[in-house]
Design an enzyme around this catalytic site. Structure first.
Site, PDB file in Angstrom:
ATOM      1  N   ARG A 115       0.855  -1.191   0.000  1.00  0.00           N
ATOM      2  CA  ARG A 115       0.000   0.000   0.000  1.00  0.00           C
ATOM      3  C   ARG A 115       0.887   1.235   0.000  1.00  0.00           C
ATOM      4  O   ARG A 115       2.005   1.215   0.514  1.00  0.00           O
ATOM      5  CB  ARG A 115      -0.948  -0.005   1.194  1.00  0.00           C
ATOM      6  CG  ARG A 115      -0.325   0.074   2.577  1.00  0.00           C
ATOM      7  CD  ARG A 115       0.086   1.461   2.961  1.00  0.00           C
ATOM      8  NE  ARG A 115       0.450   1.554   4.370  1.00  0.00           N
ATOM      9  CZ  ARG A 115       1.250   2.487   4.848  1.00  0.00           C
ATOM     10  NH1 ARG A 115       1.841   3.348   4.041  1.00  0.00           N
ATOM     11  NH2 ARG A 115       1.504   2.545   6.138  1.00  0.00           N
ATOM     12  N   GLU A 213      -6.584   6.685   7.431  1.00  0.00           N
ATOM     13  CA  GLU A 213      -5.591   7.536   8.107  1.00  0.00           C
ATOM     14  C   GLU A 213      -5.102   8.657   7.183  1.00  0.00           C
ATOM     15  O   GLU A 213      -4.697   9.727   7.633  1.00  0.00           O
ATOM     16  CB  GLU A 213      -4.409   6.698   8.596  1.00  0.00           C
ATOM     17  CG  GLU A 213      -3.418   7.506   9.409  1.00  0.00           C
ATOM     18  CD  GLU A 213      -2.290   6.672   9.984  1.00  0.00           C
ATOM     19  OE1 GLU A 213      -2.548   5.552  10.472  1.00  0.00           O
ATOM     20  OE2 GLU A 213      -1.147   7.148   9.944  1.00  0.00           O
ATOM     21  N   ARG A 217      -5.354   5.492   0.528  1.00  0.00           N
ATOM     22  CA  ARG A 217      -4.457   4.366   0.726  1.00  0.00           C
ATOM     23  C   ARG A 217      -4.676   3.483  -0.496  1.00  0.00           C
ATOM     24  O   ARG A 217      -5.763   2.914  -0.670  1.00  0.00           O
ATOM     25  CB  ARG A 217      -4.802   3.592   2.008  1.00  0.00           C
ATOM     26  CG  ARG A 217      -4.430   4.348   3.303  1.00  0.00           C
ATOM     27  CD  ARG A 217      -2.932   4.348   3.461  1.00  0.00           C
ATOM     28  NE  ARG A 217      -2.440   5.189   4.535  1.00  0.00           N
ATOM     29  CZ  ARG A 217      -2.047   4.748   5.730  1.00  0.00           C
ATOM     30  NH1 ARG A 217      -2.165   3.474   6.031  1.00  0.00           N
ATOM     31  NH2 ARG A 217      -1.544   5.574   6.614  1.00  0.00           N
ATOM     32  N   CYS A 259       1.054  10.858   9.225  1.00  0.00           N
ATOM     33  CA  CYS A 259       2.026  10.375  10.208  1.00  0.00           C
ATOM     34  C   CYS A 259       3.434  10.454   9.619  1.00  0.00           C
ATOM     35  O   CYS A 259       3.650  10.019   8.488  1.00  0.00           O
ATOM     36  CB  CYS A 259       1.696   8.922  10.591  1.00  0.00           C
ATOM     37  SG  CYS A 259       2.868   8.248  11.778  1.00  0.00           S
ATOM     38  N   THR A 261       5.882   8.652   9.935  1.00  0.00           N
ATOM     39  CA  THR A 261       6.421   7.355   9.498  1.00  0.00           C
ATOM     40  C   THR A 261       6.004   7.068   8.056  1.00  0.00           C
ATOM     41  O   THR A 261       6.573   6.198   7.411  1.00  0.00           O
ATOM     42  CB  THR A 261       5.894   6.174  10.355  1.00  0.00           C
ATOM     43  OG1 THR A 261       4.475   6.146  10.260  1.00  0.00           O
ATOM     44  CG2 THR A 261       6.316   6.286  11.793  1.00  0.00           C
ATOM     45  N   ARG A 268       4.253   0.708   2.221  1.00  0.00           N
ATOM     46  CA  ARG A 268       4.478  -0.440   3.118  1.00  0.00           C
ATOM     47  C   ARG A 268       4.151  -1.684   2.314  1.00  0.00           C
ATOM     48  O   ARG A 268       3.022  -1.885   1.881  1.00  0.00           O
ATOM     49  CB  ARG A 268       3.615  -0.365   4.374  1.00  0.00           C
ATOM     50  CG  ARG A 268       4.045  -1.411   5.419  1.00  0.00           C
ATOM     51  CD  ARG A 268       3.406  -1.153   6.762  1.00  0.00           C
ATOM     52  NE  ARG A 268       2.065  -1.683   6.853  1.00  0.00           N
ATOM     53  CZ  ARG A 268       1.756  -2.944   7.164  1.00  0.00           C
ATOM     54  NH1 ARG A 268       2.708  -3.822   7.416  1.00  0.00           N
ATOM     55  NH2 ARG A 268       0.506  -3.335   7.230  1.00  0.00           N
ATOM     56  N   ARG A 297       4.306  -6.904  12.398  1.00  0.00           N
ATOM     57  CA  ARG A 297       3.020  -6.485  12.987  1.00  0.00           C
ATOM     58  C   ARG A 297       2.159  -7.714  13.219  1.00  0.00           C
ATOM     59  O   ARG A 297       2.434  -8.790  12.697  1.00  0.00           O
ATOM     60  CB  ARG A 297       2.280  -5.531  12.046  1.00  0.00           C
ATOM     61  CG  ARG A 297       2.962  -4.197  11.878  1.00  0.00           C
ATOM     62  CD  ARG A 297       2.118  -3.244  11.044  1.00  0.00           C
ATOM     63  NE  ARG A 297       2.795  -1.969  10.938  1.00  0.00           N
ATOM     64  CZ  ARG A 297       2.308  -0.898  10.330  1.00  0.00           C
ATOM     65  NH1 ARG A 297       1.106  -0.955   9.766  1.00  0.00           N
ATOM     66  NH2 ARG A 297       2.969   0.231  10.283  1.00  0.00           N
ATOM     67  N   GLU A 302      -1.462  -3.026  12.584  1.00  0.00           N
ATOM     68  CA  GLU A 302      -0.594  -2.364  13.548  1.00  0.00           C
ATOM     69  C   GLU A 302      -1.148  -2.500  14.964  1.00  0.00           C
ATOM     70  O   GLU A 302      -2.342  -2.305  15.183  1.00  0.00           O
ATOM     71  CB  GLU A 302      -0.538  -0.884  13.156  1.00  0.00           C
ATOM     72  CG  GLU A 302       0.601  -0.154  13.769  1.00  0.00           C
ATOM     73  CD  GLU A 302       0.785   1.230  13.152  1.00  0.00           C
ATOM     74  OE1 GLU A 302      -0.105   1.690  12.424  1.00  0.00           O
ATOM     75  OE2 GLU A 302       1.842   1.823  13.420  1.00  0.00           O
TER      76      GLU A 302
HETATM   77  P1  ADP Z   1      -1.284   0.039   6.959  1.00  0.00           P
HETATM   78  O1  ADP Z   1      -1.760   1.190   7.776  1.00  0.00           O
HETATM   79  O2  ADP Z   1       0.180   0.057   6.700  1.00  0.00           O
HETATM   80  O3  ADP Z   1      -2.062  -0.155   5.703  1.00  0.00           O
HETATM   81  P2  ADP Z   1      -2.257  -1.697   9.091  1.00  0.00           P
HETATM   82  O4  ADP Z   1      -1.266  -2.360   9.998  1.00  0.00           O
HETATM   83  O5  ADP Z   1      -3.085  -0.577   9.581  1.00  0.00           O
HETATM   84  O6  ADP Z   1      -1.462  -1.291   7.789  1.00  0.00           O
HETATM   85  O7  ADP Z   1      -3.195  -2.827   8.477  1.00  0.00           O
HETATM   86  C1  ADP Z   1      -4.250  -2.525   7.628  1.00  0.00           C
HETATM   87  C2  ADP Z   1      -4.986  -3.812   7.285  1.00  0.00           C
HETATM   88  O8  ADP Z   1      -4.273  -4.542   6.293  1.00  0.00           O
HETATM   89  C3  ADP Z   1      -5.180  -4.777   8.455  1.00  0.00           C
HETATM   90  O9  ADP Z   1      -6.503  -5.248   8.404  1.00  0.00           O
HETATM   91  C4  ADP Z   1      -4.199  -5.895   8.146  1.00  0.00           C
HETATM   92  O10 ADP Z   1      -4.620  -7.141   8.650  1.00  0.00           O
HETATM   93  C5  ADP Z   1      -4.206  -5.900   6.642  1.00  0.00           C
HETATM   94  N1  ADP Z   1      -2.962  -6.473   6.072  1.00  0.00           N
HETATM   95  C6  ADP Z   1      -1.715  -6.044   6.281  1.00  0.00           C
HETATM   96  N2  ADP Z   1      -0.813  -6.789   5.616  1.00  0.00           N
HETATM   97  C7  ADP Z   1      -1.519  -7.737   4.947  1.00  0.00           C
HETATM   98  C8  ADP Z   1      -1.182  -8.833   4.083  1.00  0.00           C
HETATM   99  N3  ADP Z   1       0.078  -9.099   3.739  1.00  0.00           N
HETATM  100  N4  ADP Z   1      -2.189  -9.586   3.623  1.00  0.00           N
HETATM  101  C9  ADP Z   1      -3.478  -9.341   3.947  1.00  0.00           C
HETATM  102  N5  ADP Z   1      -3.862  -8.320   4.742  1.00  0.00           N
HETATM  103  C10 ADP Z   1      -2.910  -7.533   5.249  1.00  0.00           C
HETATM  104 MG    MG Z   2      -3.052   1.483   9.309  1.00  0.00          MG
END
Ligand code: ADP
Ligand code: MG
Length: 354
Positions: A115, A213, A217, A259, A261, A268, A297, A302
């Site tokens: 993402r 956030e 995304r 954020c 980060t 990510r 994570r 997170e």
């Molecule tokens: P970010 O903010 O970096 O997008 P988060 O930790 O807030 O990540 O997670 C957002 C959602 O994405 C959560 O529901 C998580 O379970 C899902 N997720 C993260 N990595 C994966 C993955 N490799 N496969 C499937 N779902 C994922």
């Molecule tokens: Mg998130």
């Protein structure tokens, strides 16, 4: 440092965040007098960190200008979280890749997700959005995603008016996202949820989350370990969206988001990977991840727990390293982690750590 009157009101004594570490009393007094053009103050920026002493970062930006007006606190935080020792320098390299999957037999990796975060240029960020502007942002993004060609054609699922139960059911299907955590709530990001939030879901497992956030995304997902396939698709999605939308950006800090980060590449890239052997050796797993610049994570995102030995392993740093290189590093890290997991399966669960 925290004994100074005034400063004490800003961060509780048990605060561990980077912002609480770097915000000196004199800096606090100086920056507290300032306000960005969209009306964002230092007090708002550190509110979540103050309410949540266990915050890792403890500061959010309310608009692109926050990063320059409050630079004296943002820059040290950015250097620490992206491990930058010299000048802050954004690097971008969106070159398609052709890597072998790190798990050819499909025994460990359940899914690959990449993402990137973006905000529209000229708008406040989510901690500082009024309901009206949030709605305008939603409409602009919705129009842009609706005009995407194949393979990104799909449907927009508005979340406004849904009950918590409906949101939770749709989140499992990928057409909604859950309300943010207490860190996001403290920053004002979840205000008015779920109004003007939504998910664009393409038929080809790509998603755009609107007003989570960040305003956007952009997410590509596959239920296997094809890092190259997912990355190459993300590059295409970004290129197409960039034709109709312009994003908040700075030549040194890259793409600017709520954020610190999530600036720079704001990418990510990670896998959901089942590691029952390494789950019993957390020090070894942590060492393998951190030596490859990766973070771990929980299964649901997170600050969540790991369930069924399924870890979310992704790049820790997003600024100062190009996207292509971040994917290559993820690939070599995951390859090393799978090799260690295989070795544990051969030597058996009771064997001592090497
Ligand atoms: P970010 O903010 O970096 O997008 P988060 O930790 O807030 O990540 O997670 C957002 C959602 O994405 C959560 O529901 C998580 O379970 C899902 N997720 C993260 N990595 C994966 C993955 N490799 N496969 C499937 N779902 C994922
Ligand atoms: Mg998130």
């Amino acid at each position: 440092m925290k004994a100074d009157t005034g400063f004490q009101q800003m961060f509780p004594d048990n605060a561990v965040s980077l912002a609480s570490r770097f915000l000196t009393p004199s800096l606090f007094r100086r920056l507290s007098k300032l306000k960005t053009a969209t009306g964002f103050t230092l007090d708002q920026a550190i509110r979540s960190g103050r309410e949540n002493p266990d915050s890792d970062i403890g500061i959010y930006a309310g608009d692109p200008e926050s990063y320059t007006l409050f630079q004296d606190i943002f820059d040290p935080v950015i250097r620490a979280c992206h491990r930058i020792s010299g000048p802050i320098c954004h690097v971008s390299e969106l070159r398609p890749l052709d890597l072998d999957g790190p798990d050819p037999e499909g025994r460990y990796i359940l899914s690959t997700r990449i993402r990137i975060a973006r905000n529209l240029s000229g708008y406040a960020f989510t901690p500082n959005l009024t309901p009206g502007i949030r709605q305008v942002a939603e409409q602009r993004i919705k129009q842009a995603v609706a005009a995407l060609p194949d393979p990104f054609k799909g449907a927009y699922h508005a979340m406004g008016g849904l009950s918590p139960e409906e949101i939770s059911a749709r989140a499992s299907a990928g057409t909604a996202f859950l309300p943010g955590d207490r860190f996001q709530a403290g920053a004002g990001i979840t205000r008015g949820f779920p109004a003007s939030r939504g998910v664009f879901a393409s038929h080809d497992k790509n998603f755009v989350w609107i007003n989570e956030e960040d305003q956007l995304r952009i997410i590509c997902l596959e239920k296997n370990g094809s890092l190259s396939l997912v990355f190459n698709r993300l590059i295409l999605a970004l290129e197409l969206l960039g034709r109709s939308l312009s994003f908040a950006w700075d030549p040194c800090k890259g793409y600017l988001n709520a954020c610190p980060t999530n600036i720079g590449t704001a990418m990510r890239a990670g896998v959901h990977i089942r590691l029952p052997g390494l789950e019993r050796q957390p020090d070894r797993l942590n060492e393998l991840a951190s030596s490859h610049g990766l973070q771990i994570r929980g299964t649901r995102g997170e600050k969540t727990a790991v369930s069924g030995a399924v870890f979310d392993i992704s790049n820790r740093f997003r600024l100062g390293i190009g996207e292509t290189r971040l994917i290559q590093d993820l690939h070599s890290g995951i390859t090393a982690i799978i090799a260690a997991e295989k070795q544990l399966a051969v030597s058996g669960p009771g064997s001592p750590e090497p």
